[in-house]
Design a protein around this motif. Sequence first.
Motif, PDB file in Angstrom:
ATOM      1  N   LYS A 104       0.880  -1.246   0.200  1.00 21.54           N
ATOM      2  CA  LYS A 104      -0.107  -0.150  -0.027  1.00 21.54           C
ATOM      3  C   LYS A 104       0.828   1.308  -0.047  1.00 21.54           C
ATOM      4  CE  LYS A 104      -2.909  -2.118   2.473  1.00 21.54           C
ATOM      5  NZ  LYS A 104      -4.947  -2.620   3.729  1.00 21.54           N
ATOM      6  N   VAL A 105       0.603   2.478  -0.602  1.00 18.81           N
ATOM      7  CA  VAL A 105       0.604   3.818  -1.023  1.00 18.81           C
ATOM      8  C   VAL A 105       0.700   4.351   0.363  1.00 18.81           C
ATOM      9  CG1 VAL A 105       1.180   5.506  -1.871  1.00 18.81           C
ATOM     10  CG2 VAL A 105       1.255   3.400  -2.826  1.00 18.81           C
ATOM     11  N   VAL A 106       1.158   5.103   1.144  1.00 13.54           N
ATOM     12  CA  VAL A 106       1.097   5.616   2.881  1.00 13.54           C
ATOM     13  C   VAL A 106       1.469   6.798   3.034  1.00 13.54           C
ATOM     14  CG1 VAL A 106       1.001   6.066   5.203  1.00 13.54           C
ATOM     15  CG2 VAL A 106       0.459   3.341   4.287  1.00 13.54           C
ATOM     16  N   ASN A 107       1.597   8.396   3.238  1.00 11.61           N
ATOM     17  CA  ASN A 107       1.999   9.058   2.988  1.00 11.61           C
ATOM     18  C   ASN A 107       3.078   9.258   1.661  1.00 11.61           C
ATOM     19  OD1 ASN A 107       0.891  10.237   5.050  1.00 11.61           O
ATOM     20  ND2 ASN A 107       2.056   9.276   6.578  1.00 11.61           N
ATOM     21  N   GLY A 108       2.502   8.050   0.829  1.00  6.80           N
ATOM     22  CA  GLY A 108       3.508   8.470  -0.657  1.00  6.80           C
ATOM     23  C   GLY A 108       4.843   8.591  -0.539  1.00  6.80           C
ATOM     24  N   LYS A 109       4.691   7.209   0.847  1.00  7.26           N
ATOM     25  CA  LYS A 109       5.886   5.469   0.438  1.00  7.26           C
ATOM     26  C   LYS A 109       5.006   4.255   0.446  1.00  7.26           C
ATOM     27  CE  LYS A 109       8.822   8.564   1.236  1.00  7.26           C
ATOM     28  NZ  LYS A 109       9.724   9.066   0.707  1.00  7.26           N
ATOM     29  N   ARG A 110       5.937   3.259  -0.293  1.00  2.00           N
ATOM     30  CA  ARG A 110       5.269   2.128  -0.378  1.00  2.00           C
ATOM     31  C   ARG A 110       5.677   1.605   1.097  1.00  2.00           C
ATOM     32  NH1 ARG A 110       1.629   0.265  -4.477  1.00  2.00           N
ATOM     33  NH2 ARG A 110       2.399   1.791  -6.042  1.00  2.00           N
ATOM     34  N   THR A 111       4.928   0.836   1.201  1.00  2.00           N
ATOM     35  CA  THR A 111       4.933  -0.431   3.293  1.00  2.00           C
ATOM     36  C   THR A 111       4.160  -1.309   2.618  1.00  2.00           C
ATOM     37  OG1 THR A 111       2.214  -0.099   3.616  1.00  2.00           O
ATOM     38  CG2 THR A 111       3.874   1.751   4.538  1.00  2.00           C
ATOM     39  N   ALA A 112       5.200  -2.622   3.331  1.00  2.00           N
ATOM     40  CA  ALA A 112       6.295  -3.516   2.929  1.00  2.00           C
ATOM     41  C   ALA A 112       3.874  -4.675   3.366  1.00  2.00           C
ATOM     42  CB  ALA A 112       7.304  -4.026   3.477  1.00  2.00           C
ATOM     43  N   LEU A 113       4.473  -5.977   3.431  1.00  2.00           N
ATOM     44  CA  LEU A 113       3.328  -6.301   4.177  1.00  2.00           C
ATOM     45  C   LEU A 113       3.057  -6.344   5.791  1.00  2.00           C
ATOM     46  CD1 LEU A 113       3.681  -9.377   2.082  1.00  2.00           C
ATOM     47  CD2 LEU A 113       2.185  -7.504   1.293  1.00  2.00           C
ATOM     48  N   ASP A 114       4.237  -5.980   6.251  1.00  2.00           N
ATOM     49  CA  ASP A 114       4.552  -6.128   7.741  1.00  2.00           C
ATOM     50  C   ASP A 114       4.092  -3.918   8.258  1.00  2.00           C
ATOM     51  OD1 ASP A 114       6.878  -4.390   6.966  1.00  2.00           O
ATOM     52  OD2 ASP A 114       8.519  -6.036   8.438  1.00  2.00           O
ATOM     53  N   GLY A 115       3.400  -3.576   7.049  1.00  2.00           N
ATOM     54  CA  GLY A 115       3.565  -2.318   7.315  1.00  2.00           C
ATOM     55  C   GLY A 115       4.651  -1.588   6.995  1.00  2.00           C
ATOM     56  N   LYS A 116       5.536  -1.649   7.425  1.00  2.00           N
ATOM     57  CA  LYS A 116       6.598  -0.727   7.433  1.00  2.00           C
ATOM     58  C   LYS A 116       7.411  -0.400   6.030  1.00  2.00           C
ATOM     59  CE  LYS A 116       9.307  -3.406  11.020  1.00  2.00           C
ATOM     60  NZ  LYS A 116      10.215  -3.929  11.518  1.00  2.00           N
ATOM     61  N   PRO A 117       7.474   0.869   5.257  1.00  2.00           N
ATOM     62  CA  PRO A 117       7.900   0.954   4.329  1.00  2.00           C
ATOM     63  C   PRO A 117       9.446   0.629   3.794  1.00  2.00           C
ATOM     64  CG  PRO A 117       8.344   3.369   5.805  1.00  2.00           C
ATOM     65  CD  PRO A 117       8.003   2.193   7.154  1.00  2.00           C
ATOM     66  N   VAL A 118       9.229   0.776   2.764  1.00  2.00           N
ATOM     67  CA  VAL A 118      10.281  -0.177   1.711  1.00  2.00           C
ATOM     68  C   VAL A 118      11.190   0.386   1.230  1.00  2.00           C
ATOM     69  CG1 VAL A 118      10.702  -1.719  -0.847  1.00  2.00           C
ATOM     70  CG2 VAL A 118       8.099  -1.620   0.520  1.00  2.00           C
ATOM     71  N   GLN A 119      12.357   0.279   1.832  1.00  2.00           N
ATOM     72  CA  GLN A 119      13.640   1.019   2.293  1.00  2.00           C
ATOM     73  C   GLN A 119      14.849   0.092   1.545  1.00  2.00           C
ATOM     74  OE1 GLN A 119      15.834   3.548   5.091  1.00  2.00           O
ATOM     75  NE2 GLN A 119      14.542   5.178   4.092  1.00  2.00           N
ATOM     76  N   LEU A 120      15.694   0.243   0.531  1.00  2.00           N
ATOM     77  CA  LEU A 120      16.383  -0.160  -0.360  1.00  2.00           C
ATOM     78  C   LEU A 120      18.171   0.658  -0.112  1.00  2.00           C
ATOM     79  CD1 LEU A 120      14.507  -1.994  -2.708  1.00  2.00           C
ATOM     80  CD2 LEU A 120      14.927  -3.085  -0.897  1.00  2.00           C
TER      81      LEU A 120
END
Length: 369
Positions: free
Chosen positions: A163-179
Amino acid sequence: TAHFQAFLAKEFDVFFELDPKQWENGYNIDAVRRGDIVREDLHHERPVAVRTIIMNMRRPLFQDIELRRAIVMAFDADSINRMVFDGVMNVPHSLFANTELAHQGPAKGREKEILLKHASKIEPKLLKRMLDEPFSPARTNGVGDQRENLKKAAEILDAAGYKVVNGKRTALDGKPVQLSIMVKDDRLEKIALSLRESLKAIGIDLIVRKFDANSYEARVVESDFDMIIHTWANSLSPGSEQAYYFAEKTADVKGSSNYIGLKDPVAEALAKEVAHATDFEDLKARVHALDRYVMHLCLQIPFQYDNTLRFAYWKDKLAIPPILAKFDVNVMNRGWAPKTAVASDTKIPDVKKDAAVAAPTKEASCDKS
């Protein structure tokens, strides 16, 4: 640079150019214009170094193939090629690009049989996709317009539950996807920065980390990275080395060739089967199956290979016959010193007509030339 300047000063007879941009822009000199220096571009049909951005499968986030598919879809290799490499590179769809070992079209014949042996271990949607079509990297018009591909990447993420939350993708655990991606070279940093902008457009944060060569290599040995730019070098006779690339037991060995850290029983089985080929047709089928499977796993973003040999030589120092692009591109094995190598009554074979290679004479060895 020093080597090139020494070549211009005639300290060397031949210079092999590795920088496409230098090849396009660095030879506007009198010796070239007069014809004293001859420039050659050979588009060969030999194995090439295939560059990809690999994902570290030891990281839990990369276990989701849908996330990996979206990342692959979001990269604009064609625009990078134009901006950084003057448009001379090719975008690979295979780890065996530029050879007949690269998988093509839908799977059929022996290749399909090999893949179907492992059907019970392959997710049905993935199996259908790989049987029906070859792997295809994301392509664009090369001018930075990748809206359609970014739309597809976003749709993949949406369908997979990111999902997109505040413009950021969140993983299935709700944490932002950051690489993060690790680089050690200015030119490769440009590629990483381009990927960062593409992923930003679909809500994924990518941190670009630049290290000196020693620190970079140390972290690679320790598998301490999310993504790195990696070069694959395969031959026309692949064998047991494929198991080192894809075997589960090598994934956790420090400094092993399994840089991706892949632990996949099908990939390992297909890799091991390559070493047991009975003839070249059987080898092709086995390599095609391995190549197709690994590429469809989207473990990496393929972005570049170069099948052009670029070299310049002093006309009065070196002569070469026409080069057979499919068989022999080793200029130094075939060249001779033009003033001494061939007697006046010696006929040079027509290699284009009869595929014979003109060999240097005894009095003018390759060492002399």
